[in-house]
Design a protein around this motif. Structure first.
Motif, PDB file in Angstrom:
ATOM      1  N   ASN A   1       0.841  -1.204   0.000  1.00  0.00           N
ATOM      2  CA  ASN A   1       0.000   0.000   0.000  1.00  0.00           C
ATOM      3  C   ASN A   1       0.878   1.256   0.000  1.00  0.00           C
ATOM      4  O   ASN A   1       0.660   2.187  -0.775  1.00  0.00           O
ATOM      5  CB  ASN A   1      -0.905  -0.014   1.237  1.00  0.00           C
ATOM      6  CG  ASN A   1      -2.061   0.968   1.122  1.00  0.00           C
ATOM      7  OD1 ASN A   1      -2.897   0.874   0.232  1.00  0.00           O
ATOM      8  ND2 ASN A   1      -2.068   1.936   2.026  1.00  0.00           N
TER       9      ASN A   1
ATOM     10  N   PRO B   1     -16.923  12.462  -0.821  1.00  0.00           N
ATOM     11  CA  PRO B   1     -16.756  11.000  -1.027  1.00  0.00           C
ATOM     12  C   PRO B   1     -17.483  10.494  -2.275  1.00  0.00           C
ATOM     13  O   PRO B   1     -17.122   9.479  -2.845  1.00  0.00           O
ATOM     14  CB  PRO B   1     -17.335  10.384   0.243  1.00  0.00           C
ATOM     15  CG  PRO B   1     -18.046  11.477   0.970  1.00  0.00           C
ATOM     16  CD  PRO B   1     -17.556  12.775   0.471  1.00  0.00           C
TER      17      PRO B   1
ATOM     18  N   VAL C   1      -7.892   3.807  -7.446  1.00  0.00           N
ATOM     19  CA  VAL C   1      -8.345   2.989  -6.319  1.00  0.00           C
ATOM     20  C   VAL C   1      -7.764   1.591  -6.520  1.00  0.00           C
ATOM     21  O   VAL C   1      -7.710   1.095  -7.642  1.00  0.00           O
ATOM     22  CB  VAL C   1      -9.889   2.990  -6.219  1.00  0.00           C
ATOM     23  CG1 VAL C   1     -10.561   2.544  -7.488  1.00  0.00           C
ATOM     24  CG2 VAL C   1     -10.372   2.190  -5.021  1.00  0.00           C
TER      25      VAL C   1
ATOM     26  N   TRP D   1     -15.907   9.298  -5.780  1.00  0.00           N
ATOM     27  CA  TRP D   1     -15.386   7.937  -6.019  1.00  0.00           C
ATOM     28  C   TRP D   1     -16.455   6.997  -6.553  1.00  0.00           C
ATOM     29  O   TRP D   1     -16.165   5.959  -7.113  1.00  0.00           O
ATOM     30  CB  TRP D   1     -14.813   7.385  -4.715  1.00  0.00           C
ATOM     31  CG  TRP D   1     -13.594   8.120  -4.273  1.00  0.00           C
ATOM     32  CD1 TRP D   1     -13.525   9.192  -3.417  1.00  0.00           C
ATOM     33  CD2 TRP D   1     -12.243   7.881  -4.696  1.00  0.00           C
ATOM     34  NE1 TRP D   1     -12.231   9.628  -3.285  1.00  0.00           N
ATOM     35  CE2 TRP D   1     -11.422   8.836  -4.063  1.00  0.00           C
ATOM     36  CE3 TRP D   1     -11.657   6.962  -5.553  1.00  0.00           C
ATOM     37  CZ2 TRP D   1     -10.031   8.893  -4.244  1.00  0.00           C
ATOM     38  CZ3 TRP D   1     -10.269   6.987  -5.753  1.00  0.00           C
ATOM     39  CH2 TRP D   1      -9.472   7.951  -5.098  1.00  0.00           C
TER      40      TRP D   1
ATOM     41  N   GLU E   1      -9.336   3.336   5.349  1.00  0.00           N
ATOM     42  CA  GLU E   1     -10.747   3.728   5.534  1.00  0.00           C
ATOM     43  C   GLU E   1     -11.123   4.809   4.522  1.00  0.00           C
ATOM     44  O   GLU E   1     -12.138   4.739   3.847  1.00  0.00           O
ATOM     45  CB  GLU E   1     -10.930   4.261   6.963  1.00  0.00           C
ATOM     46  CG  GLU E   1     -12.323   4.802   7.270  1.00  0.00           C
ATOM     47  CD  GLU E   1     -13.272   3.704   7.741  1.00  0.00           C
ATOM     48  OE1 GLU E   1     -12.806   2.789   8.429  1.00  0.00           O
ATOM     49  OE2 GLU E   1     -14.466   3.761   7.376  1.00  0.00           O
ATOM     50  N   ASP E   2     -10.270   5.840   4.443  1.00  0.00           N
ATOM     51  CA  ASP E   2     -10.593   7.014   3.602  1.00  0.00           C
ATOM     52  C   ASP E   2      -9.524   7.244   2.537  1.00  0.00           C
ATOM     53  O   ASP E   2      -8.372   6.867   2.709  1.00  0.00           O
ATOM     54  CB  ASP E   2     -10.691   8.251   4.497  1.00  0.00           C
ATOM     55  CG  ASP E   2     -11.791   8.085   5.553  1.00  0.00           C
ATOM     56  OD1 ASP E   2     -11.479   8.246   6.748  1.00  0.00           O
ATOM     57  OD2 ASP E   2     -12.923   7.719   5.167  1.00  0.00           O
ATOM     58  N   PRO E   3      -9.910   7.931   1.464  1.00  0.00           N
ATOM     59  CA  PRO E   3      -8.934   8.277   0.414  1.00  0.00           C
ATOM     60  C   PRO E   3      -7.848   9.214   0.938  1.00  0.00           C
ATOM     61  O   PRO E   3      -8.020   9.889   1.953  1.00  0.00           O
ATOM     62  CB  PRO E   3      -9.791   8.974  -0.644  1.00  0.00           C
ATOM     63  CG  PRO E   3     -11.180   8.510  -0.392  1.00  0.00           C
ATOM     64  CD  PRO E   3     -11.290   8.320   1.090  1.00  0.00           C
TER      65      PRO E   3
ATOM     66  N   LEU F   1     -17.529   3.384  -0.871  1.00  0.00           N
ATOM     67  CA  LEU F   1     -16.201   3.092  -1.413  1.00  0.00           C
ATOM     68  C   LEU F   1     -15.822   1.635  -1.217  1.00  0.00           C
ATOM     69  O   LEU F   1     -15.269   1.006  -2.113  1.00  0.00           O
ATOM     70  CB  LEU F   1     -15.151   4.000  -0.728  1.00  0.00           C
ATOM     71  CG  LEU F   1     -13.682   3.801  -1.136  1.00  0.00           C
ATOM     72  CD1 LEU F   1     -13.491   4.084  -2.616  1.00  0.00           C
ATOM     73  CD2 LEU F   1     -12.773   4.698  -0.285  1.00  0.00           C
ATOM     74  N   HIS F   2     -16.151   1.080  -0.053  1.00  0.00           N
ATOM     75  CA  HIS F   2     -15.752  -0.306   0.257  1.00  0.00           C
ATOM     76  C   HIS F   2     -16.919  -1.288   0.124  1.00  0.00           C
ATOM     77  O   HIS F   2     -16.916  -2.354   0.743  1.00  0.00           O
ATOM     78  CB  HIS F   2     -15.147  -0.362   1.666  1.00  0.00           C
ATOM     79  CG  HIS F   2     -13.905   0.483   1.826  1.00  0.00           C
ATOM     80  ND1 HIS F   2     -12.715   0.208   1.194  1.00  0.00           N
ATOM     81  CD2 HIS F   2     -13.697   1.636   2.509  1.00  0.00           C
ATOM     82  CE1 HIS F   2     -11.814   1.126   1.510  1.00  0.00           C
ATOM     83  NE2 HIS F   2     -12.380   2.006   2.309  1.00  0.00           N
TER      84      HIS F   2
ATOM     85  N   ALA G   1      -7.355   5.765  -3.236  1.00  0.00           N
ATOM     86  CA  ALA G   1      -8.138   5.013  -2.249  1.00  0.00           C
ATOM     87  C   ALA G   1      -7.696   3.560  -2.328  1.00  0.00           C
ATOM     88  O   ALA G   1      -7.235   3.094  -3.370  1.00  0.00           O
ATOM     89  CB  ALA G   1      -9.629   5.139  -2.541  1.00  0.00           C
ATOM     90  N   SER G   2      -7.843   2.868  -1.180  1.00  0.00           N
ATOM     91  CA  SER G   2      -7.290   1.518  -1.096  1.00  0.00           C
ATOM     92  C   SER G   2      -8.115   0.642  -0.170  1.00  0.00           C
ATOM     93  O   SER G   2      -8.722   1.151   0.802  1.00  0.00           O
ATOM     94  CB  SER G   2      -5.850   1.586  -0.562  1.00  0.00           C
ATOM     95  OG  SER G   2      -5.400   0.307  -0.110  1.00  0.00           O
TER      96      SER G   2
ATOM     97  N   TYR H   1     -12.601  -1.976  -6.224  1.00  0.00           N
ATOM     98  CA  TYR H   1     -11.209  -2.347  -6.520  1.00  0.00           C
ATOM     99  C   TYR H   1     -10.995  -3.837  -6.691  1.00  0.00           C
ATOM    100  O   TYR H   1      -9.871  -4.323  -6.646  1.00  0.00           O
ATOM    101  CB  TYR H   1     -10.253  -1.798  -5.451  1.00  0.00           C
ATOM    102  CG  TYR H   1     -10.759  -1.861  -4.039  1.00  0.00           C
ATOM    103  CD1 TYR H   1     -10.631  -3.017  -3.285  1.00  0.00           C
ATOM    104  CD2 TYR H   1     -11.385  -0.765  -3.450  1.00  0.00           C
ATOM    105  CE1 TYR H   1     -11.093  -3.086  -1.982  1.00  0.00           C
ATOM    106  CE2 TYR H   1     -11.852  -0.828  -2.135  1.00  0.00           C
ATOM    107  CZ  TYR H   1     -11.711  -1.984  -1.411  1.00  0.00           C
ATOM    108  OH  TYR H   1     -12.162  -2.050  -0.110  1.00  0.00           O
TER     109      TYR H   1
END
Ligand code: P6P
Length: 327
Positions: free
Chosen positions: A68, A138, A104, A141, A90-92, A303-304, A85-86, A272
């Motif tokens: 990462n 957010p 991402v 994304w 938690e957040d970008p 995002l997740h 983002a990953s 992702y």
């Protein structure tokens, strides 16, 4: 020895936007660094787990965090990425405010396989960035998979390979260990419309929904069953390895809903894992679906976010959707 086209030469031919080339070359550099760390493994004391957990509540491996960090460093330094983002964050993270792209990624997919020396990978998705003033929203994304500008993965197996798509087919580059350069080894990868090989974690069979139960049961009946042929099965438990096999020799991959993961919406992540892999598969002539709808058309909510994933041979995915419609 045959002279291969280098990644940078290929990108200059395929991609007009120099900023996008910078992003893709930064991703390639990151994957070379990650590959080197993986190959050092125990010798560099990078194996094993940390005390920490990621946003998914999963114990982080040392290499999850190292990978990462390598991606964050290279992408921030390239000057063409506004934010990253990953899976591991938690957040970008903001980078170059006025830059044109968002990235991402899943820095080390299948990392539970590292300690047993089985192939793992890095998955990435490149999206258009908004203007700098909107970067902290957010929602920037939450772009459907069809809006990806580029996507791909690196697979760290017997060879390290980079599979890349910028919307003009899917192309494979192999890392030359002598000079740490990626060279083109296969253009326009294609997935056959039909297959005799499926990929699923059979240990969850009792918990699947009826359409998936029926689908897999028919495959297991083989020649005597309604599908009229015998099927082989593979499950590496590393999405990159299973998808790479499908891009290379065909097949169908399923991580469907089951009773354990219904509440969270699935196992694999939309932004992702499912979107980048699904776009590659579609660009190679396959299909990607939740069983009900094409994943690339979904408007992400988080995002997740997790989704059920079925991808690969177009005829198999169409039949799976037929079974879900009948249910
Ligand atoms: P299971 C790896 O953790 C991963 O996210 C994917 O790469 C892989 O396909 C899946 O989970 C494996 O899940 O439940 O078989 O361990």
């Amino acid at each position: 020895m045959m002279k291969h086209t280098g990644l940078s030469v290929f990108l200059q031919r395929q991609v007009q936007d120099q900023a996008l080339i910078k992003v893709l070359e930064a991703l390639a550099r990151s994957c070379v660094r990650i590959s080197t760390s993986l190959r050092q493994g125990a010798l560099a004391d990078v194996l094993g787990a940390l005390e920490s957990e990621n946003v998914q509540g999963e114990t982080q491996k040392k290499l999850d965090v190292l990978s990462n960090d390598m991606l964050l460093h290279e992408l921030a330094a390239c000057g063409a990425v506004a934010a990253m983002a990953s899976e591991e964050m938690e957040d970008p993270v903001l980078a170059e405010g006025n830059a044109p792209y968002l990235v991402v990624f899943d820095p080390l997919d299948g990392s539970s396989n590292i300690d047993v020396n089985v192939s793992v990978g890095t998955i990435f998705s490149v999206l258009l960035a908004p203007k700098a003033s909107e970067l902290t929203d957010p929602c920037v994304w939450l772009q459907p998979g069809r809006m990806q500008v580029a996507a791909g993965y690196a697979i760290y197996g017997p060879a390290t390979q980079l599979i890349l798509c910028v919307g003009k087919g899917v192309h494979q580059f192999s890392l030359d260990p002598l000079n740490c350069q990626f060279v083109l080894t296969q253009e326009s990868m294609q997935i056959p419309q039909t297959t005799a090989e499926f990929s699923i974690n059979m240990s969850n069979q009792r918990m699947w929904e009826p359409p998936v139960q029926k689908y897999i049961d028919e495959l297991l009946q083989g020649k005597e069953g309604p599908r009229g042929k015998n099927y082989n099965m593979r499950w590496v438990a590393s999405m990159v390895a299973d998808v790479h096999r499908i891009l290379t020799r065909g097949g169908v991959f399923l991580y469907p809903l089951d009773e354990r993961i219904r509440v969270q919406g699935g196992k694999l992540r939309l932004m992702y894992e499912a979107n980048p892999m699904g776009w590659l598969v579609e660009q190679a002539g396959g299909r990607v679906s939740t069983g009900h709808t094409c994943i690339l058309d979904m408007r992400p909510e988080r995002l997740h976010q997790r989704v059920p994933v079925m991808l690969g041979a177009a005829e198999e995915i169409s039949y799976l959707e037929h079974l879900h419609q009948k249910d």
